[in-house]
Write an enzyme that holds these catalytic residues in place. Sequence first.
Site, PDB file in Angstrom:
ATOM      1  N   LYS A 101     -61.794  39.700  42.761  1.00 15.65           N
ATOM      2  CA  LYS A 101     -60.444  39.413  42.290  1.00 15.65           C
ATOM      3  C   LYS A 101     -59.402  40.372  42.871  1.00 15.65           C
ATOM      4  O   LYS A 101     -58.258  39.993  43.074  1.00 15.65           O
ATOM      5  CB  LYS A 101     -60.387  39.456  40.750  1.00 15.65           C
ATOM      6  CG  LYS A 101     -60.921  38.191  40.102  1.00 15.65           C
ATOM      7  CD  LYS A 101     -60.481  38.135  38.651  1.00 15.65           C
ATOM      8  CE  LYS A 101     -61.126  37.033  37.849  1.00 15.65           C
ATOM      9  NZ  LYS A 101     -60.852  35.683  38.269  1.00 15.65           N
ATOM     10  N   LYS A 159     -67.895  30.173  44.003  1.00 12.99           N
ATOM     11  CA  LYS A 159     -67.959  29.437  42.742  1.00 12.99           C
ATOM     12  C   LYS A 159     -66.637  28.706  42.498  1.00 12.99           C
ATOM     13  O   LYS A 159     -65.596  29.131  42.992  1.00 12.99           O
ATOM     14  CB  LYS A 159     -68.288  30.381  41.582  1.00 12.99           C
ATOM     15  CG  LYS A 159     -67.127  31.137  40.991  1.00 12.99           C
ATOM     16  CD  LYS A 159     -67.537  31.787  39.676  1.00 12.99           C
ATOM     17  CE  LYS A 159     -66.319  32.329  38.933  1.00 12.99           C
ATOM     18  NZ  LYS A 159     -65.475  31.299  38.330  1.00 12.99           N
ATOM     19  N   LYS A 166     -60.889  28.469  38.168  1.00 13.83           N
ATOM     20  CA  LYS A 166     -59.613  27.841  37.842  1.00 13.83           C
ATOM     21  C   LYS A 166     -58.456  28.483  38.590  1.00 13.83           C
ATOM     22  O   LYS A 166     -57.451  27.845  38.848  1.00 13.83           O
ATOM     23  CB  LYS A 166     -59.382  27.786  36.334  1.00 13.83           C
ATOM     24  CG  LYS A 166     -59.460  29.077  35.574  1.00 13.83           C
ATOM     25  CD  LYS A 166     -59.133  28.788  34.104  1.00 13.83           C
ATOM     26  CE  LYS A 166     -60.076  29.477  33.139  1.00 13.83           C
ATOM     27  NZ  LYS A 166     -59.945  30.920  33.107  1.00 13.83           N
TER      28      LYS A 166
HETATM   29  P1  ATP Z   1     -60.538  32.558  36.769  1.00  9.69           P
HETATM   30  O1  ATP Z   1     -60.463  32.076  38.182  1.00  9.69           O
HETATM   31  O2  ATP Z   1     -59.230  32.564  36.090  1.00  9.69           O
HETATM   32  O3  ATP Z   1     -61.333  33.812  36.604  1.00  9.69           O
HETATM   33  P2  ATP Z   1     -62.823  31.044  35.882  1.00  9.69           P
HETATM   34  O4  ATP Z   1     -62.949  29.603  36.256  1.00  9.69           O
HETATM   35  O5  ATP Z   1     -63.677  32.029  36.604  1.00  9.69           O
HETATM   36  O6  ATP Z   1     -61.298  31.398  36.002  1.00  9.69           O
HETATM   37  P3  ATP Z   1     -63.157  32.414  33.368  1.00  9.69           P
HETATM   38  O7  ATP Z   1     -62.123  32.269  32.328  1.00  9.69           O
HETATM   39  O8  ATP Z   1     -63.203  33.650  34.192  1.00  9.69           O
HETATM   40  O9  ATP Z   1     -63.062  31.133  34.328  1.00  9.69           O
HETATM   41  O10 ATP Z   1     -64.564  32.212  32.691  1.00  9.69           O
HETATM   42  C1  ATP Z   1     -64.734  31.391  31.544  1.00  9.69           C
HETATM   43  C2  ATP Z   1     -66.189  31.015  31.406  1.00  9.69           C
HETATM   44  O11 ATP Z   1     -66.521  30.023  32.378  1.00  9.69           O
HETATM   45  C3  ATP Z   1     -67.154  32.160  31.641  1.00  9.69           C
HETATM   46  O12 ATP Z   1     -68.232  32.021  30.755  1.00  9.69           O
HETATM   47  C4  ATP Z   1     -67.621  31.951  33.052  1.00  9.69           C
HETATM   48  O13 ATP Z   1     -68.882  32.515  33.286  1.00  9.69           O
HETATM   49  C5  ATP Z   1     -67.656  30.437  33.114  1.00  9.69           C
HETATM   50  N1  ATP Z   1     -67.503  29.956  34.475  1.00  9.69           N
HETATM   51  C6  ATP Z   1     -66.432  30.180  35.274  1.00  9.69           C
HETATM   52  N2  ATP Z   1     -66.600  29.579  36.449  1.00  9.69           N
HETATM   53  C7  ATP Z   1     -67.821  28.964  36.411  1.00  9.69           C
HETATM   54  C8  ATP Z   1     -68.557  28.172  37.336  1.00  9.69           C
HETATM   55  N3  ATP Z   1     -68.080  27.917  38.540  1.00  9.69           N
HETATM   56  N4  ATP Z   1     -69.777  27.709  36.961  1.00  9.69           N
HETATM   57  C9  ATP Z   1     -70.261  27.979  35.728  1.00  9.69           C
HETATM   58  N5  ATP Z   1     -69.611  28.721  34.803  1.00  9.69           N
HETATM   59  C10 ATP Z   1     -68.403  29.209  35.130  1.00  9.69           C
HETATM   60 MG    MG Z   2     -63.420  34.136  36.179  1.00  5.15          MG
END
Ligand code: ATP
Ligand code: MG
Length: 337
Positions: free
Chosen positions: A116, A204, A207
């Site tokens: 990040k 991965k 969002k």
């Molecule tokens: P950001 O990019 O804002 O970090 P993010 O998609 O990584 O967003 P988070 O809010 O960081 O989402 O994580 C929320 C939950 O979703 C956590 O439990 C994280 O492990 C899960 N998660 C995030 N991305 C994935 C993915 N690609 N596959 C499975 N689980 C995910």
């Molecule tokens: Mg995340």
Amino acid sequence: MKTTILTGLRVNSEFTLGNYLGALLPMVRLANRHSKEANVNIFVPDLHSIISSVDGSLKDNTFRSIKYYLAAGLELNDNVHLYRQSRVPAHAELTWVLNCIATMGEMGRMIQYKEKSEGKDSANVGIFDYPVLMAADILLYDATFVPVGEDQFQHIELTRNLAERFNHRFGDTFTVPVETKKQAEFMGTSGGIRIRDLVNPEKKMSKSTPGENSKIMLSDTPEKAAKKIMSATTDSFGEIRFDFKERPGISNLLLIESLIHDRPLAEVIAEWEGKPSYGDLKKTVAASVRTLLEEFQARYLAIPTDNLESLLEQGEAYANSVSNQKLLKVYQKVGLR
Ligand code: ATP
Ligand code: MG
């Protein structure tokens, strides 16, 4: 002591299919299975949300997030506690104490931080420190199970280390969450779930990734989501094979298909492996995603909104009472009280 299962999803933006399949749905399934005998704490990590730029208002995003859990099938009862992190001050307070036992070295090894911050001086300190806040979120409630996606496993291990270090230095205070391998077993998966980016499947799905086609949002129209699957990056081997190292794009589609239908991955792999047509697999997965979103969005629209604020306030009364007791114990141990 009652077992506590705890999770939260940052509300900096809409949720992706990765959030849904990797975290939201597994949590809802676990909650419904265990909430008769265990505490289920689902909190909105709004303090975590502000480490990234926030799309929309945090207040609206918070309500949307709660409605998503309900649309995913979360059943409510007295053991299910929904609360906003920022309404429970002990989270921030315990973070400070844990900051003083966490080391720069271990924090600097966090992969999410490296990804990040991209090594930039302008990265905010919150990006560096949020795993400590996450440890506080968990340890305040003596949570043993914390269903999260694979990207967060390192933070669960950090939480375990901080809990053990604190207990060792100041005497038994925190319950140490179970190790990540056992967390995955509890979730009923062979390992952590990591849905990949549809354009760059080595990464991965996240969002906060800017590319529209990289991710499917839960608010995408079902048609748009299906198109994104049809145009997902695959490979040029010309034969379906499950292998995340060599063929991450096609493997991602197989994983998505198995999770949407709650079918064992091995069964889905056996059905498709060796076949030459990527197009057929894409059409099947596109149809699964389309149906999932149609049904999910219909349930979302039907959720009543008038009682959400009181539902959260109820959860916050519980969370404040539990967390303040733990914080007092911590303050006593370190000599502040
Ligand atoms: P950001 O990019 O804002 O970090 P993010 O998609 O990584 O967003 P988070 O809010 O960081 O989402 O994580 C929320 C939950 O979703 C956590 O439990 C994280 O492990 C899960 N998660 C995030 N991305 C994935 C993915 N690609 N596959 C499975 N689980 C995910
Ligand atoms: Mg995340």
